[in-house]
Write a protein that holds these residues in place. Structure first.
Motif, PDB file in Angstrom:
ATOM      1  N   SER A 196      38.496  41.832  33.114  1.00  0.00           N
ATOM      2  CA  SER A 196      38.737  42.076  34.528  1.00  0.00           C
ATOM      3  C   SER A 196      39.520  43.365  34.720  1.00  0.00           C
ATOM      4  CB  SER A 196      39.526  40.914  35.144  1.00  0.00           C
ATOM      5  OG  SER A 196      39.893  41.212  36.479  1.00  0.00           O
ATOM      6  N   SER A 197      39.191  44.105  35.778  1.00  0.00           N
ATOM      7  CA  SER A 197      39.938  45.310  36.117  1.00  0.00           C
ATOM      8  C   SER A 197      40.880  45.083  37.287  1.00  0.00           C
ATOM      9  CB  SER A 197      38.963  46.445  36.470  1.00  0.00           C
ATOM     10  OG  SER A 197      38.189  46.113  37.611  1.00  0.00           O
ATOM     11  N   GLY A 198      40.962  43.838  37.760  1.00  0.00           N
ATOM     12  CA  GLY A 198      41.756  43.552  38.943  1.00  0.00           C
ATOM     13  C   GLY A 198      42.829  42.516  38.721  1.00  0.00           C
ATOM     14  N   SER A 199      43.169  41.828  39.789  1.00  0.00           N
ATOM     15  CA  SER A 199      44.263  40.871  39.806  1.00  0.00           C
ATOM     16  C   SER A 199      43.743  39.468  40.094  1.00  0.00           C
ATOM     17  CB  SER A 199      45.282  41.256  40.890  1.00  0.00           C
ATOM     18  OG  SER A 199      45.670  42.602  40.774  1.00  0.00           O
ATOM     19  N   THR A 200      44.556  38.475  39.749  1.00  0.00           N
ATOM     20  CA  THR A 200      44.208  37.108  40.147  1.00  0.00           C
ATOM     21  C   THR A 200      44.253  36.979  41.663  1.00  0.00           C
ATOM     22  OG1 THR A 200      45.130  36.235  38.082  1.00  0.00           O
ATOM     23  CG2 THR A 200      44.790  34.678  39.882  1.00  0.00           C
ATOM     24  N   ILE A 201      45.337  37.479  42.269  1.00  0.00           N
ATOM     25  CA  ILE A 201      45.499  37.460  43.725  1.00  0.00           C
ATOM     26  C   ILE A 201      45.811  38.886  44.154  1.00  0.00           C
ATOM     27  CG2 ILE A 201      46.790  36.528  45.671  1.00  0.00           C
ATOM     28  CD1 ILE A 201      47.371  34.060  43.916  1.00  0.00           C
ATOM     29  N   HIS A 202      45.070  39.386  45.123  1.00  0.00           N
ATOM     30  CA  HIS A 202      45.122  40.810  45.438  1.00  0.00           C
ATOM     31  C   HIS A 202      45.098  40.996  46.954  1.00  0.00           C
ATOM     32  CE1 HIS A 202      44.296  44.985  43.924  1.00  0.00           C
ATOM     33  NE2 HIS A 202      43.831  45.138  45.160  1.00  0.00           N
ATOM     34  N   VAL A 203      46.116  41.676  47.493  1.00  0.00           N
ATOM     35  CA  VAL A 203      46.167  41.980  48.924  1.00  0.00           C
ATOM     36  C   VAL A 203      46.158  43.498  49.080  1.00  0.00           C
ATOM     37  CG1 VAL A 203      47.395  41.666  51.101  1.00  0.00           C
ATOM     38  CG2 VAL A 203      47.539  39.899  49.326  1.00  0.00           C
TER      39      VAL A 203
END
Length: 391
Positions: free
Chosen positions: A223-230
């Motif tokens: 993954s290149s992102g987050s579990t929870i992302h705002v």
């Protein structure tokens, strides 16, 4: 008296018989366990539910395949006053494998014309059929998502997602953004997302999001992102992120009135441009990266309290608060840091471009307990502090 009793009996009978209708997708031609496309059948069940003024669209146990419809629209548009319900992980909505060849597949969302309200999505297994092992710019279709609630012109209001298992999406497992109000994501499980697990954006007027009791499982994709992302909050107000188990980071920025509380995070907590932010009682354990475990910029009004922050062997800073750069003159301002346990190999707490900071009652472990640069109005009980000279 007899007339009153008769009225009560009649009213009770009417209430008892006015239960919402249920629409089983198999009655509309969906067939489980084969490779035929079930998109039209499920669309017809949802349309019938909408025409009836609401009810429950039921997805029984089995695997039902979905194909792409129109560009950038949800395949399944959930009308107002509708519950989309399965039987748990055995009720699978799955993208056709062609999803790996193109972009903008969105599985479930709001109607493009008219928006939606009072929606419940529960007890389902969403499978994005992704086979890409990691994000490669220009190759990975990064905009394929499970839930995708976004509408430029119409309100999306009061959406609850409960006990949904979402996996194998090359974009986001769940995304909520423009014109959303009253979003609750509870007790959901995520796996194998290449971009974000749960993505939350907004618009002027967007407000009242809660993500609680969710977790991501060990992944077989990178993954290149987050579990929870705002991000792209655009005026989003009142966000609660609490009691989640995150194998990836929490990234949360641009919100007025956010609470990040009681989460267990393997990675980082990062956020820029928040106002009235509370980060309380989280356990954050860094992976092996040379970044601050918690990094917050341009934050006006922060209560950082009761957290346990563990740096990895090469994590230089535990908590880094900053602001006032050439891009944004807002300092990190009105910051309270109290009763935390913070460790880092070089510095426990680092301040750079901050104003009116109170630091009290923390347990710190690092070569330098506190470093400060371009900081005004510091009230601290830390005896060992290093002031970095202005450049």
């Amino acid at each position: 008296m007899r007339l009153l009793i008769a009225f009560v009996i009649c009213f009770s009978t009417l209430v008892g018989t006015s239960t919402a209708k249920e629409f089983n997708i198999t009655d509309y031609g969906a067939t489980a366990g084969d490779e035929t496309d079930d998109s039209t059948a499920i669309e017809n069940a949802l349309a019938a539910c909408g025409e009836a003024g609401g009810g429950t669209v039921f997805i029984p146990a089995g695997t039902f395949f979905l194909s792409r419809r129109n560009n950038e629209t949800p395949i399944l548009e959930v009308p107002p006053n509708t519950t989309l319900r399965g039987e748990g992980a055995a009720s699978i909505l799955k993208f056709n494998p062609d999803v790996n060849q193109s972009n903008f597949w969105r599985m479930i969302g709001a109607p493009v014309v008219g928006g939606t309200k009072n929606v419940v999505i529960r007890d389902l297994h969403l499978d994005g059929s992704n086979t890409h092992p990691k994000y490669i710019k220009g190759e990975t279709p990064e905009h394929n998502a499970g839930l995708w609630f976004y509408n430029k012109n119409h309100l999306i209001e009061n959406v609850t997602v409960l006990n949904v298992f979402a996996e194998n999406f090359s974009g986001d497992c769940m995304a909520f953004s423009y014109n959303c109000q009253g979003i609750t994501v509870r007790d959901c499980t995520l796996r194998n997302f290449i971009r974000q697990g749960i993505q939350m954006g907004g618009s002027p007027g967007s407000r009242d999001y809660t993500v609680t009791g969710c977790r991501d499982l060990e992944a077989s994709v990178q993954s290149s992102g987050s579990t929870i992302h705002v991000e792209h909050a655009r005026g989003l107000k009142n966000v609660i992120i609490e009691n989640n188990q995150c194998r990836k980071s929490i990234l949360a920025g641009g919100v007025d009135g956010m609470v990040i509380r009681g989460n267990t995070v393997t990675g980082r907590i990062v956020g820029n441009g928040n106002t009235n932010l509370v980060i309380h009682s989280n356990i954050v354990t860094a992976v092996s990266k040379k970044h601050a475990v918690v990094q917050l910029g341009y934050t006006k009004g922060l209560n950082f309290r009761g957290n346990i922050i563990h740096g990895a062997n090469d994590t230089t800073v535990g908590l880094y608060l900053w602001g006032n750069s050439r891009y944004n003159k807002q300092p990190g301002e009105d910051l309270i840091i109290s009763d935390n346990q913070i460790s880092g190999t070089e510095t426990a707490i680092s301040l750079n471009g901050t104003k009116d900071v109170r630091i009290h009652g923390n347990t710190l472990k690092a070569a330098n307990l506190l470093r400060q640069k371009r900081t005004e109005g510091l009230d601290s009980d830390i005896e060992q502090a290093t002031a970095i000279k202005q450049e």
